[in-house]
Enzyme design. Structure first.
Site, PDB file in Angstrom:
ATOM      1  N   LYS A 112     -10.229 -26.177  49.788  1.00  0.00           N
ATOM      2  CA  LYS A 112     -11.163 -25.127  50.122  1.00  0.00           C
ATOM      3  C   LYS A 112     -10.547 -23.480  49.652  1.00  0.00           C
ATOM      4  O   LYS A 112     -11.223 -22.940  49.070  1.00  0.00           O
ATOM      5  CB  LYS A 112     -11.410 -24.937  51.673  1.00  0.00           C
ATOM      6  CG  LYS A 112     -11.737 -25.982  52.336  1.00  0.00           C
ATOM      7  CD  LYS A 112     -13.245 -26.416  51.800  1.00  0.00           C
ATOM      8  CE  LYS A 112     -13.554 -27.826  52.593  1.00  0.00           C
ATOM      9  NZ  LYS A 112     -14.893 -28.071  52.698  1.00  0.00           N
TER      10      LYS A 112
HETATM   11  C1  PLP Z   1      -9.893 -32.449  53.365  1.00  0.00           C
HETATM   12  C2  PLP Z   1     -11.333 -32.568  53.030  1.00  0.00           C
HETATM   13  N1  PLP Z   1     -11.762 -33.489  52.333  1.00  0.00           N
HETATM   14  C3  PLP Z   1     -13.004 -33.639  51.706  1.00  0.00           C
HETATM   15  C4  PLP Z   1     -13.957 -33.012  52.247  1.00  0.00           C
HETATM   16  C5  PLP Z   1     -15.325 -33.313  51.904  1.00  0.00           C
HETATM   17  O1  PLP Z   1     -15.632 -32.145  51.101  1.00  0.00           O
HETATM   18  P1  PLP Z   1     -17.300 -31.730  50.734  1.00  0.00           P
HETATM   19  O2  PLP Z   1     -17.758 -31.098  52.077  1.00  0.00           O
HETATM   20  O3  PLP Z   1     -17.160 -30.705  49.876  1.00  0.00           O
HETATM   21  O4  PLP Z   1     -17.931 -32.982  50.366  1.00  0.00           O
HETATM   22  C6  PLP Z   1     -13.515 -31.802  53.161  1.00  0.00           C
HETATM   23  C7  PLP Z   1     -14.575 -30.664  53.711  1.00  0.00           C
HETATM   24  O5  PLP Z   1     -15.406 -30.253  53.266  1.00  0.00           O
HETATM   25  C8  PLP Z   1     -12.302 -31.549  53.526  1.00  0.00           C
HETATM   26  O6  PLP Z   1     -11.938 -30.684  54.252  1.00  0.00           O
HETATM   27  N1  LIG Z   2     -15.578 -30.397  55.547  1.00  0.00           N
HETATM   28  C1  LIG Z   2     -15.740 -29.063  55.642  1.00  0.00           C
HETATM   29  C2  LIG Z   2     -17.189 -29.014  56.034  1.00  0.00           C
HETATM   30  C3  LIG Z   2     -17.786 -27.809  55.447  1.00  0.00           C
HETATM   31  O1  LIG Z   2     -17.676 -28.062  54.161  1.00  0.00           O
HETATM   32  P1  LIG Z   2     -18.178 -26.732  53.206  1.00  0.00           P
HETATM   33  O2  LIG Z   2     -17.502 -26.982  51.837  1.00  0.00           O
HETATM   34  O3  LIG Z   2     -19.728 -26.634  53.153  1.00  0.00           O
HETATM   35  O4  LIG Z   2     -17.703 -25.310  53.457  1.00  0.00           O
HETATM   36  C4  LIG Z   2     -14.782 -28.205  56.586  1.00  0.00           C
HETATM   37  O5  LIG Z   2     -13.609 -28.422  56.372  1.00  0.00           O
HETATM   38  O6  LIG Z   2     -14.880 -27.296  57.217  1.00  0.00           O
END
Ligand code: PLP
Ligand SMILES: N[C@@H](CCOP(=O)(O)O)C(=O)O
Length: 468
Positions: A112
């Site tokens: 993120k």
């Molecule tokens: C460590 C981790 N892996 C994978 C994901 C999944 O990613 P996305 O929500 O973009 O599919 C998340 C949350 O978004 C996460 O925090």
């Molecule tokens: N797994 C995510 C959930 C929110 O996902 P986002 O990419 O839409 O912000 C988290 O870690 O909060």
């Protein structure tokens, strides 16, 4: 570049307006009117370039002239200067044609940070230029919240309210959010699941009086700027492995579908991506959808990869919009069905278009733990449970076509999920010093019921943009 809603009933916006808006006013998600194209020559030219230069070329056309000369470059350089690895997102090899793209070298140790470090700067810049304040609300299963708090803490223009599911995030994830003592940061433990938090979030945006009064803005991947910033690392990693002269596949641990959607966008921009593999844990709604064509919600099962414990995968809506020929009426009908009955059936053509690009595999709890142990035994490398879910899926996809290099997105540092890693491998991944101090700090958070009204009252009382 102008931005339109997947539901076709919201105003068309500029990049900065879409950045500050978050969710569209019709409940849809903003997408660009067209996808900028990068030629094979331009992509080949990324070889050996610093990450920030590639980011400027990939992101630039989406934001074009909206920032004054040099501003985008300055923000990009500052954002990626925060990373602990000179390559920003390095690749490591764990098997024949099997690679991990390490996305966890930013301040909060999860992918993120890659988008959020830039988003924070872009929002602050846009708000200052307009002389405005904003109230940022976010829903997190752990990582988005920590990254947003880190990116926005102490900023004058914004107050940040992050909802996370009470008792359903890892200790380190929680303490990264609650250990920050800043007047503009508010961590809210909601008595519910991540889906409940995200439903409330969308409810806040759909309450237009509340939204306008508080100047609401969002930092989840419903915000287009998040997705576009995540597109960059698909280019940098594919080029290291020989693109554009050679196709590359990607496996992505998936929850809200933002990260893998970024790979799809990279492909639409000209990157030769072969397969995009969706990796799910036991919360396998997306694997079931690709298998049967029916998107059907079930209850959420808590797992050792909690950031993927989700049933409503928001960015799947953006994919449906593209795969359905950009017809907002189809998207509106499918989303209305989801609201009313908790399910929808993908039209045959749309399902075919999705299957032409994507595969999906589910990994259970035992498979996840075995994969962490296997990677450690084979390579001496500790990986976190989310990455392990994806490595497990990637091996299945590679077995079908071993000739195309497979990149697994390594989405979190193993130290964020220390208990699961220790249980699977017997080893502890140490936290970097700056986090060791944070996670020992006094916690600040408020527990609230799973009710939109309760969250609205809380935000209204504390947001400085209220009545501004
Ligand atoms: C460590 C981790 N892996 C994978 C994901 C999944 O990613 P996305 O929500 O973009 O599919 C998340 C949350 O978004 C996460 O925090
Ligand atoms: N797994 C995510 C959930 C929110 O996902 P986002 O990419 O839409 O912000 C988290 O870690 O909060």
């Amino acid at each position: 570049m102008r931005y339109i809603s997947t539901r076709g009933e919201a105003p068309v916006l500029s990049f900065t307006d879409a950045l500050l808006a978050g969710l569209a006013r019709d409940g849809g998600l903003y997408v660009p009117e067209t996808f900028p194209q990068l030629s094979a020559g331009e992509i080949a030219g990324f070889a050996g370039q610093p990450y920030a230069r590639v980011a400027e070329t990939v992101i630039g056309p989406f934001a074009d002239s909206e920032f004054e000369a040099g501003a985008l470059r300055t923000m990009i350089e500052a954002a990626y200067g925060q990373f602990r690895h000179p390559a920003v997102t390095p690749l490591s090899q764990i098997g024949d044609n099997l690679f991990i793209l390490e996305l966890f070298h930013g301040p909060t140790l999860a992918f993120k940070d890659v988008a959020m470090q830039l988003l924070g700067r872009m929002m602050d810049h846009a708000l200052k230029a307009r002389g405005e304040r904003a109230t940022i609300v976010g829903a997190t299963s752990g990582d988005t919240g920590a990254a947003a708090i880190e990116a926005f803490r102490g900023l004058e223009q914004v107050d940040v309210f992050i909802m996370y599911p009470h008792g359903r995030v890892s200790d380190v994830q929680r303490r990264q959010m609650t250990g920050v003592d800043a007047p503009n940061i508010h961590a809210i433990a909601v008595e519910g699941t991540f889906d409940d938090c995200q439903n409330i979030l969308k409810g806040l945006f759909n309450d237009h009086a509340f939204r306008d009064g508080l100047k609401l803005s969002g930092v989840n991947s419903i915000n287009w700027a998040r997705v576009v910033a995540q597109t960059v690392y698909y280019f940098t990693s594919a080029v290291v492995l020989g693109s554009p002269h050679r196709p590359v596949s990607f496996t992505v641990p998936t929850g809200n579908f933002g990260d893998i959607l970024a790979g799809y966008i990279a492909k639409r921009m000209g990157l030769p991506v072969d397969r995009l593999v969706i990796a799910t844990n036991e919360n396998d709604i997306l694997a079931r959808t690709l298998d049967t064509g029916v998107y059907e919600m079930a209850s959420v099962t808590p797992t050792q990869s909690p950031s993927m414990d989700i049933q409503i995968s928001s960015n799947f809506e953006r994919l449906m919009f593209e795969a359905g020929g950009r017809d907002p009426a189809i998207v509106r009908a499918l989303m209305a069905s989801l609201r009313q009955s908790g399910r929808f059936t993908l039209p045959t053509q749309m399902l075919g278009a999705i299957r032409a690009e994507f595969d999906a595999y589910r990994t259970g709890e035992t498979g996840t733990a075995k994969e962490m142990a296997r990677v450690f035994a084979d390579c001496g490398q500790l990986i976190d449970p989310h990455t392990a879910v994806a490595v497990h899926a990637a091996r299945k996809a590679l077995a079908r076509d071993p000739s195309v290099p497979m990149v697994v997105l390594g989405t979190a540092h193993p130290a964020k999920f220390g208990d699961a890693v220790k249980k699977a491998t017997g080893r502890t991944a140490p936290l970097p010093q700056h986090l060791a101090e944070l996670v020992a700090a006094r916690e600040h958070f408020t527990v609230l019921p799973n009710e939109q009204g309760a969250i609205e009252r809380f935000v209204r009382e504390r947001a400085r943009a209220a009545g501004a």
